[in-house]
Design a protein around this motif. Structure first.
Motif, short mmCIF file in Angstrom:
data_model
loop_
_atom_site.label_atom_id
_atom_site.label_comp_id
_atom_site.label_asym_id
_atom_site.label_seq_id
_atom_site.Cartn_x
_atom_site.Cartn_y
_atom_site.Cartn_z
N SER A 290 0.89 -1.21 -0.05
CA SER A 290 -0.05 -0.02 0.07
C SER A 290 0.75 1.15 0.04
O SER A 290 2.06 1.18 0.28
N GLY A 291 0.22 2.29 -0.27
CA GLY A 291 1.12 3.58 -0.39
C GLY A 291 1.34 3.72 1.10
O GLY A 291 2.69 4.57 1.58
N PHE A 292 0.68 3.60 1.87
CA PHE A 292 0.73 3.82 3.51
C PHE A 292 2.13 3.08 4.00
O PHE A 292 3.04 3.75 4.68
N ASN B 228 5.60 4.49 2.53
CA ASN B 228 6.10 5.38 3.32
C ASN B 228 6.73 4.94 4.60
O ASN B 228 7.80 5.39 5.06
N HIS C 208 1.07 14.29 4.57
CA HIS C 208 0.19 12.75 4.81
C HIS C 208 0.67 12.28 6.07
O HIS C 208 1.71 11.86 6.51
N SER D 91 1.02 9.12 6.82
CA SER D 91 1.70 8.12 6.59
C SER D 91 3.48 8.53 6.36
O SER D 91 3.90 7.78 6.84
N ASP E 50 4.66 16.36 0.18
CA ASP E 50 3.58 15.73 -0.91
C ASP E 50 3.71 16.31 -2.28
O ASP E 50 4.23 17.57 -2.07
N SER F 113 -3.31 16.80 -0.38
CA SER F 113 -4.66 16.17 -0.50
C SER F 113 -5.67 16.99 -0.33
O SER F 113 -7.05 16.66 -0.45
N ASP G 221 6.00 12.34 -1.92
CA ASP G 221 5.17 11.69 -2.20
C ASP G 221 4.30 12.17 -3.26
O ASP G 221 3.21 13.15 -2.83
N ALA H 295 1.23 10.72 -4.32
CA ALA H 295 -0.05 9.72 -4.39
C ALA H 295 -0.98 10.46 -5.29
O ALA H 295 -1.64 9.85 -5.84
N HIS H 296 -1.08 11.90 -5.07
CA HIS H 296 -2.56 12.59 -5.74
C HIS H 296 -1.82 13.17 -7.23
O HIS H 296 -2.60 13.70 -7.85
N THR I 263 1.27 5.80 -5.38
CA THR I 263 0.37 4.90 -4.83
C THR I 263 -0.33 4.32 -6.05
O THR I 263 -0.49 5.01 -7.04
N SER J 103 -3.21 3.13 -5.74
CA SER J 103 -4.71 3.09 -5.23
C SER J 103 -5.62 4.06 -5.67
O SER J 103 -6.73 4.13 -5.40
N LYS J 104 -5.03 5.11 -6.36
CA LYS J 104 -5.82 6.42 -6.62
C LYS J 104 -6.12 6.27 -8.10
O LYS J 104 -6.73 5.54 -8.59
N GLY K 231 -1.84 -0.47 -3.61
CA GLY K 231 -0.26 -0.74 -3.51
C GLY K 231 0.20 0.48 -3.67
O GLY K 231 -0.33 1.60 -3.79
N1 PMP Z 1 0.36 9.69 0.57
C1 PMP Z 1 -0.63 10.33 0.37
C2 PMP Z 1 -0.11 11.71 0.13
C3 PMP Z 1 -1.89 9.94 0.37
O1 PMP Z 1 -2.99 10.97 0.30
C4 PMP Z 1 -2.40 8.61 0.58
C5 PMP Z 1 -3.87 8.17 0.47
N2 PMP Z 1 -4.81 8.62 1.41
C6 PMP Z 1 -1.52 7.87 0.83
C7 PMP Z 1 0.15 8.12 0.83
C8 PMP Z 1 -1.68 6.38 1.39
O2 PMP Z 1 -1.87 5.63 0.18
P1 PMP Z 1 -2.69 4.16 0.07
O3 PMP Z 1 -4.07 4.53 0.20
O4 PMP Z 1 -2.26 3.67 -1.18
O5 PMP Z 1 -2.30 3.32 1.29
#
Ligand code: PMP
Length: 397
Positions: free
Chosen positions: A110-112, A115, A136, A138, A182, A186, A211, A213-214, A241, A243-244, A250
């Protein structure tokens, strides 16, 4: 029987959350997370998902996952370093590196997780991390886990970052110093000032960690915020990530071969947590093929985002400093914001309220994320509902 001290702790803590309006009621979806969702048998226009390109329900990803399920089974069966690495995991990592224009990449569950893994594999007690105050959760947890000294800088304030970087470097106290941001924030949808961050990093020998992710799949013709600014060879860690925009699940780090080799050797979720299911990796590969093969989905996403933002502004809402498809609609006071979100839902729009402490007091907002999969008719209907709710609640702006 549970321990009396645990019961006391849980009861009082839950009560406190509820009293402060911080308790999350979870609404289960009866189906997928697309532009329309269904909750309690009611269809709703969905403006709360990170499924930016609509790939979570894409037939091509589903077909790739189905084929992989037949080929590999459901679970990976082991951690990556024992025998949980399938060829499809490696294919995904190669494609991620190409996507990000780096030498190599490593995928996590996962992204979490990513990190937590990546920061603590490189930073340690005796090091320092300069971290944007709006980073974020994480990242915050990854920093804590590393035991490095965390120095927060004011959000996107380059003067503040430079002053703290200079002080940290000149103190001679730290073996390594990292700056983490970031790529896209977000809550407001603003983009990090990466060119300035990278300049400061080069002046004070900082490790750079973005990071995205977005931003991945959204900015830089899909490749993300670093590419958007043309900085691919000047950033050490590019985090993303799956997941978005990719629509699956992941996380990953893209960077130099040596860095990825180190993460494969030392990062704990890679070593001690079972690999992502191969069907997940196969769906991600299909998503990357779509993303790199055509700009059509990104174009639709940006078109829809601009359309929705202009619509909100025409009705008289403030949308803040957003530069991306994350479109806040600022309502203000916390209770009013929560009520606004409830009334939207009554009328058929699912858009979550974000209030203090996630955002500053008095700046409660509805966070909207129109996606490539929304039709103009859906967005028009949602804007009509926003306008009705605004009138009914007697809001001025
Ligand atoms: N980093 C950022 C900036 C995020 O917004 C998020 C998602 N909420 C994550 C990491 C975590 O990613 P994931 O949902 O894939 O675990």
């Amino acid at each position: 029987m549970s321990s009396p001290s645990l019961s006391l702790f849980l009861r009082s803590s839950l009560e406190e959350l509820k009293q402060n309006g911080l308790y999350n009621e979870i609404d289960a979806l009866q189906g997928g997370n697309g532009p329309m969702i269904q909750i309690k048998n009611r269809p709703l226009i969905n403006l709360s998902s990170n499924n930016y390109l609509g790939l979570a329900g894409d037939e091509r990803l589903i077909a790739a996952a189905e084929r992989a399920l037949r080929q590999y089974g459901v679970g990976a069966g082991a951690v990556r370093t024992i025998n949980g690495t399938m060829d499809v995991h490696e294919e995904l990592e190669e494609k991620l590196a190409r996507f990000k224009q780096t030498e190599a990449a490593i995928a996590y569950q996962s992204g979490f997780n990513c990190n937590m893994a990546a920061i603590s594999a490189v930073m340690d007690a005796g090091d320092a991390i300069l971290s944007d105050e709006l980073n974020h959760a994480s990242i915050i947890d990854g920093c804590r886990l590393s035991r490095a000294k965390v120095i927060r800088y004011k959000h996107s304030d380059m003067e503040n970052l430079e002053r703290q970087a200079k002080a940290a470097k000149e103190s001679g106290q730290y073996a390594k110093i990292m700056v983490i941001t970031d790529g896209v924030f977000s809550m407001d949808g603003d983009i990090a000032k990466l060119p300035a961050i990278v300049d400061i990093a080069e002046r004070y020998d900082l490790i750079t960690y973005v990071d995205d992710a977005h931003g991945s799949g959204v900015l830089g013709k899909g490749a993300g915020t670093v590419k958007h600014f043309g900085l691919s060879d000047r950033v050490d860690f590019q985090i993303g990530t799956l997941s978005k925009a990719i629509g699956v699940v992941g996380g990953y780090v893209a960077g130099r071969r040596e860095l990825i080799e180190w993460l494969k050797a030392r990062s704990r979720p890679f070593l001690f947590s079972t690999a992502a299911p191969p069907a997940i990796a196969a769906a991600c590969v299909a998503a990357l093929d779509i993303l790199t093969g055509s700009a059509e989905l990104q174009e639709r996403l940006w078109h829809n985002a601009a359309y929705f933002r202009q619509g909100l502004e025409r009705i008289g809402f403030r949308t803040g400093p957003t530069e991306t498809p994350i479109i806040p609609c600022i309502i203000g006071e916390e209770k009013l914001t929560q009520q606004f979100s409830r009334e939207l839902r009554e009328e058929g729009v699912y858009a979550k309220a974000i209030v203090f402490p996630t955002v500053p007091k008095g700046l409660g907002r509805i966070r909207n994320m129109p996606t490539a999969a929304h039709t103009t008719a859906m967005l028009d209907e949602a804007l009509g509902i926003y306008e009705n709710v605004k009138k009914r609640m007697g809001l001025k702006e």
